[in-house]
Design a protein around this motif. Structure first.
Motif, mmCIF file in Angstrom:
data_model
loop_
_atom_site.group_PDB
_atom_site.id
_atom_site.type_symbol
_atom_site.label_atom_id
_atom_site.label_comp_id
_atom_site.label_asym_id
_atom_site.label_seq_id
_atom_site.Cartn_x
_atom_site.Cartn_y
_atom_site.Cartn_z
ATOM 1 N N ARG A 218 0.858 -1.203 0.000
ATOM 2 C CA ARG A 218 0.000 0.000 0.000
ATOM 3 C C ARG A 218 0.884 1.238 0.000
ATOM 4 O O ARG A 218 1.468 1.587 1.024
ATOM 5 C CB ARG A 218 -0.899 -0.005 1.253
ATOM 6 C CG ARG A 218 -1.654 -1.323 1.489
ATOM 7 C CD ARG A 218 -2.493 -1.243 2.771
ATOM 8 N NE ARG A 218 -1.730 -0.805 3.916
ATOM 9 C CZ ARG A 218 -1.124 -1.598 4.783
ATOM 10 N NH1 ARG A 218 -1.220 -2.917 4.666
ATOM 11 N NH2 ARG A 218 -0.428 -1.105 5.792
ATOM 12 N N ILE A 219 0.983 1.890 -1.158
ATOM 13 C CA ILE A 219 1.962 2.974 -1.297
ATOM 14 C C ILE A 219 1.282 4.308 -1.576
ATOM 15 O O ILE A 219 0.544 4.454 -2.548
ATOM 16 C CB ILE A 219 2.977 2.629 -2.403
ATOM 17 C CG1 ILE A 219 3.579 1.248 -2.129
ATOM 18 C CG2 ILE A 219 4.080 3.691 -2.446
ATOM 19 C CD1 ILE A 219 4.676 0.854 -3.057
ATOM 20 N N GLY A 220 1.526 5.269 -0.688
ATOM 21 C CA GLY A 220 0.951 6.605 -0.833
ATOM 22 C C GLY A 220 1.995 7.599 -1.289
ATOM 23 O O GLY A 220 2.126 7.917 -2.472
ATOM 24 N N ARG A 221 2.790 8.109 -0.323
ATOM 25 C CA ARG A 221 3.715 9.213 -0.607
ATOM 26 C C ARG A 221 4.708 8.917 -1.721
ATOM 27 O O ARG A 221 5.017 9.798 -2.524
ATOM 28 C CB ARG A 221 4.464 9.590 0.676
ATOM 29 C CG ARG A 221 3.584 10.290 1.709
ATOM 30 C CD ARG A 221 4.288 10.346 3.042
ATOM 31 N NE ARG A 221 4.584 9.014 3.539
ATOM 32 C CZ ARG A 221 5.631 8.691 4.286
ATOM 33 N NH1 ARG A 221 6.485 9.607 4.648
ATOM 34 N NH2 ARG A 221 5.810 7.452 4.693
ATOM 35 N N ALA A 222 5.237 7.715 -1.780
ATOM 36 C CA ALA A 222 6.256 7.420 -2.792
ATOM 37 C C ALA A 222 5.688 7.499 -4.215
ATOM 38 O O ALA A 222 6.441 7.630 -5.172
ATOM 39 C CB ALA A 222 6.882 6.046 -2.547
ATOM 40 N N LEU A 223 4.365 7.426 -4.339
ATOM 41 C CA LEU A 223 3.743 7.540 -5.661
ATOM 42 C C LEU A 223 3.167 8.936 -5.911
ATOM 43 O O LEU A 223 3.226 9.447 -7.037
ATOM 44 C CB LEU A 223 2.621 6.503 -5.827
ATOM 45 C CG LEU A 223 3.057 5.043 -5.891
ATOM 46 C CD1 LEU A 223 1.825 4.143 -5.990
ATOM 47 C CD2 LEU A 223 3.979 4.804 -7.080
ATOM 48 N N PHE A 224 2.578 9.532 -4.874
ATOM 49 C CA PHE A 224 1.826 10.774 -5.100
ATOM 50 C C PHE A 224 2.575 12.043 -4.681
ATOM 51 O O PHE A 224 2.112 13.128 -4.985
ATOM 52 C CB PHE A 224 0.482 10.720 -4.366
ATOM 53 C CG PHE A 224 -0.532 9.834 -5.046
ATOM 54 C CD1 PHE A 224 -1.149 10.246 -6.230
ATOM 55 C CD2 PHE A 224 -0.876 8.596 -4.524
ATOM 56 C CE1 PHE A 224 -2.090 9.447 -6.860
ATOM 57 C CE2 PHE A 224 -1.823 7.779 -5.160
ATOM 58 C CZ PHE A 224 -2.420 8.214 -6.320
ATOM 59 N N SER A 225 3.694 11.898 -3.971
ATOM 60 C CA SER A 225 4.360 13.096 -3.478
ATOM 61 C C SER A 225 5.783 13.216 -4.008
ATOM 62 O O SER A 225 6.539 12.244 -4.029
ATOM 63 C CB SER A 225 4.392 13.074 -1.945
ATOM 64 O OG SER A 225 5.284 14.035 -1.466
ATOM 65 N N ASP A 226 6.126 14.431 -4.420
ATOM 66 C CA ASP A 226 7.482 14.688 -4.883
ATOM 67 C C ASP A 226 8.460 14.769 -3.735
ATOM 68 O O ASP A 226 9.669 14.660 -3.923
ATOM 69 C CB ASP A 226 7.508 16.033 -5.639
ATOM 70 C CG ASP A 226 7.823 15.794 -7.110
ATOM 71 O OD1 ASP A 226 8.409 14.737 -7.405
ATOM 72 O OD2 ASP A 226 7.465 16.647 -7.932
#
Ligand SMILES: *Cc1c(COP(=O)(O)O)cnc(C)c1O
Length: 228
Positions: A218-226
């Motif tokens: 479950r990946i959030g920041r590594a995909l959606f945040s620079d």
């Protein structure tokens, strides 16, 4: 960098990681955790090839699953009894079940919708006070309860690792995998055949989760945040 570059880089890292630990990359699904972003970012993610999304609030899964009904939406957040009727119609899989009363209510709502709701049981493997989930020694009773509910189907287990210490992260993920194998051995053939999912690993610790047998990361920041 946009979503597309981050997604491609993550898939390439996942492929290397699977090779290094002797797993097939086809056995690990990447969930894009879209809880902090709006519909525009989801649209960009879909265009980049992401088709599995996770939300942690009822509003989020209601709104985005209706905007993007062709994608697969999972619920990964804290469950509140009065919001179950808002979650069940929209969730292909609920990752965060750990209370008996919620299991019964999910069953009732799913029955009314003519649906069998797939669920994972959230386990607090590390025992941290700040984490929710079942204690490992409570899981077996919950498996029995869920097994008695005709409109709920148990698909596996979910956990979150403690932050920081690598060895605690690894022992958390390996502990969930071990518990999963023990429980699976005690199920009847039909239930065991469905009990295949291990949801573990986030932006900071997914390689350790994959090495321990994760089937959904479950990946959030590594995909959606620079900024990650
Ligand atoms: C937010 C969240 C994630 C993703 O976390 P990142 O650190 O942004 O990758 C994964 N699982 C759950 C349950 C979450 O709430």
């Amino acid at each position: 960098m946009g979503f597309s570059e981050r997604y491609e880089a993550t898939l390439a890292d996942l492929s290397k990681c699977c090779q290094a630990c002797g797993r097939s990359v086809g056995h690990v699904r990447v969930m894009a955790v879209s809880k902090t972003v709006g519909p525009d970012a989801v649209e960009e993610a879909v265009k980049a090839g992401a088709h599995l999304f996770g939300e942690n609030r009822p509003e989020g899964i209601m709104q985005k699953s209706q905007l993007f009904p062709q994608e697969e939406w999972h619920f990964i957040g804290n469950i509140q009894s009065r919001r179950i009727a808002d979650i069940v119609p929209h969730a292909a899989l609920i990752h965060s079940l750990y209370q008996e009363s919620h299991a019964c209510k999910i069953n009732d709502v799913a029955a009314r919708l003519g649906k069998v709701q797939d669920v994972l049981l959230e386990v607090n493997v590390s025992g941290e006070e700040s984490k929710s989930g079942l204690a490992p020694d409570q899981v077996k009773d919950m498996v029995l309860l869920v097994g008695s509910l005709p409109n709920v189907r148990l698909r596996g287990l979910m956990t979150m690792a403690p932050q920081g210490d690598r060895s605690a992260v690894v022992s958390t993920f390996e502990g969930l995998a071990r518990l999963h194998a023990e429980l699976k051995a005690g199920l009847d053939v039909e239930s065991a055949a469905c009990f295949n999912e291990l949801s573990m690993g986030m932006s900071e610790d997914w390689p350790e989760a994959v090495a321990a047998g994760a089937t959904i990361i479950r990946i959030g920041r590594a995909l959606f945040s620079d900024e990650f």
